[in-house]
Design a protein around this motif. Structure first.
Motif, PDB file in Angstrom:
ATOM      1  N   THR A   1      12.716   7.160  -8.724  1.00 59.79           N
ATOM      2  CA  THR A   1      11.261   7.221  -8.840  1.00 59.79           C
ATOM      3  C   THR A   1      10.642   6.379  -7.722  1.00 59.79           C
ATOM      4  O   THR A   1      11.304   5.512  -7.148  1.00 59.79           O
ATOM      5  CB  THR A   1      10.796   6.688 -10.208  1.00 59.79           C
ATOM      6  N   LEU A   2       9.383   6.660  -7.442  1.00 60.78           N
ATOM      7  CA  LEU A   2       8.678   5.916  -6.406  1.00 60.78           C
ATOM      8  C   LEU A   2       7.827   4.825  -7.049  1.00 60.78           C
ATOM      9  O   LEU A   2       7.290   5.011  -8.143  1.00 60.78           O
ATOM     10  CB  LEU A   2       7.804   6.863  -5.586  1.00 60.78           C
ATOM     11  N   LYS A   3       7.715   3.718  -6.313  1.00 61.99           N
ATOM     12  CA  LYS A   3       6.986   2.573  -6.845  1.00 61.99           C
ATOM     13  C   LYS A   3       6.387   1.795  -5.671  1.00 61.99           C
ATOM     14  O   LYS A   3       7.007   1.699  -4.616  1.00 61.99           O
ATOM     15  CB  LYS A   3       7.983   1.694  -7.610  1.00 61.99           C
TER      16      LYS A   3
ATOM     17  N   PHE B   1       0.807  -1.222   0.000  1.00 60.43           N
ATOM     18  CA  PHE B   1       0.000   0.000   0.000  1.00 60.43           C
ATOM     19  C   PHE B   1       0.842   1.276   0.000  1.00 60.43           C
ATOM     20  O   PHE B   1       0.314   2.367  -0.076  1.00 60.43           O
ATOM     21  CB  PHE B   1      -0.925   0.011   1.225  1.00 60.43           C
ATOM     22  N   ARG B   2       2.140   1.131   0.127  1.00 62.14           N
ATOM     23  CA  ARG B   2       3.013   2.305   0.204  1.00 62.14           C
ATOM     24  C   ARG B   2       3.965   2.344  -0.990  1.00 62.14           C
ATOM     25  O   ARG B   2       4.167   1.345  -1.682  1.00 62.14           O
ATOM     26  CB  ARG B   2       3.801   2.271   1.507  1.00 62.14           C
ATOM     27  N   ARG B   3       4.565   3.502  -1.175  1.00 62.83           N
ATOM     28  CA  ARG B   3       5.530   3.673  -2.248  1.00 62.83           C
ATOM     29  C   ARG B   3       6.925   3.858  -1.658  1.00 62.83           C
ATOM     30  O   ARG B   3       7.093   4.558  -0.669  1.00 62.83           O
ATOM     31  CB  ARG B   3       5.190   4.890  -3.110  1.00 62.83           C
ATOM     32  N   GLY B   4       7.866   3.226  -2.290  1.00 61.21           N
ATOM     33  CA  GLY B   4       9.263   3.365  -1.930  1.00 61.21           C
ATOM     34  C   GLY B   4      10.063   3.587  -3.198  1.00 61.21           C
ATOM     35  O   GLY B   4       9.510   3.701  -4.299  1.00 61.21           O
ATOM     36  N   TYR B   5      11.373   3.658  -3.050  1.00 64.71           N
ATOM     37  CA  TYR B   5      12.217   3.870  -4.231  1.00 64.71           C
ATOM     38  C   TYR B   5      12.181   2.642  -5.136  1.00 64.71           C
ATOM     39  O   TYR B   5      12.203   1.497  -4.667  1.00 64.71           O
ATOM     40  CB  TYR B   5      13.658   4.124  -3.814  1.00 64.71           C
ATOM     41  N   ASP B   6      12.146   2.885  -6.416  1.00 63.79           N
ATOM     42  CA  ASP B   6      12.132   1.824  -7.418  1.00 63.79           C
ATOM     43  C   ASP B   6      13.377   0.951  -7.240  1.00 63.79           C
ATOM     44  O   ASP B   6      14.505   1.427  -7.435  1.00 63.79           O
ATOM     45  CB  ASP B   6      12.108   2.439  -8.817  1.00 63.79           C
TER      46      ASP B   6
END
Length: 183
Positions: free
Chosen positions: A51-53, A11-16
């Motif tokens: 980028t976030l992913k 459910f969260r975004r982190g670094y690609d």
């Protein structure tokens, strides 16, 4: 994807992870001498963005590794420079770089950077507070650490109450490089 860094939940975004791993592989080759220092140094580490992913790498974990990597590159540059030119030459070089920061510190509060041409920038009072601490460091009046600068968070502001973000970030990046070089 490797397990180089912890990942965030779905459910969260982190670094690609792919771009993080590619960057660290490039950094490893550069650190081991496979890439000239002019092409990959602490500057590239400091300016790297990812980028976030969803299910990406935890931002805090990657940022901490980036901070250690930047310090390692600065220390490598220091060792290389001292080996060729001597320690005195290294400190002369750092002193020269530090003097480029000082004129801006001597400007009046509120006049140290340009205002953003449009949109938001950093609250200039908060930026000036940090720069006052940096000036105190250079004047031997107080301490400031690399972490103090890295962890600085400036509230957003607009117009004449703000400084443009790019010049502030570049300036603080140079300040970090100087502080790392004398550690």
């Amino acid at each position: 994807m490797s397990d180089a860094f912890p990942t965030v939940s779905v459910f969260r975004r982190g670094y690609d992870p792919e771009s993080v791993e590619a960057f660290f592989e490039d950094a490893r080759r550069a650190y081991e001498g496979g890439v000239p220092a002019e092409e990959f140094s602490a500057v590239q580490v400091r300016q790297a963005t990812f980028t976030l992913k969803r299910r990406g790498y935890q931002i805090e974990a990657v940022d901490a590794a980036m901070n250690r990597l930047e310090a390692a590159f600065v220390q490598r540059d220091r060792a290389d420079h001292i080996a060729v030119n001597g320690e005195s030459a290294w400190y002369d070089r750092i002193a020269d770089r530090a003097t480029t920061l000082y004129p801006r510190l001597q400007r009046p509060r509120g006049e140290r950077f340009s205002h953003p041409e449009s949109g938001r920038g950093y609250d200039k009072s908060a930026v000036d507070d940090l720069l006052d601490r940096l000036a105190g460091y250079f004047d031997d009046r107080n301490d400031i650490s690399v972490q103090d600068i890295r962890r600085a968070v400036f509230p957003p502001a607009r117009g004449k109450k703000a400084y443009a973000e790019g010049p502030v970030d570049a300036y603080l990046g140079r300040a970090i490089e100087i502080l790392l070089a004398v550690d």
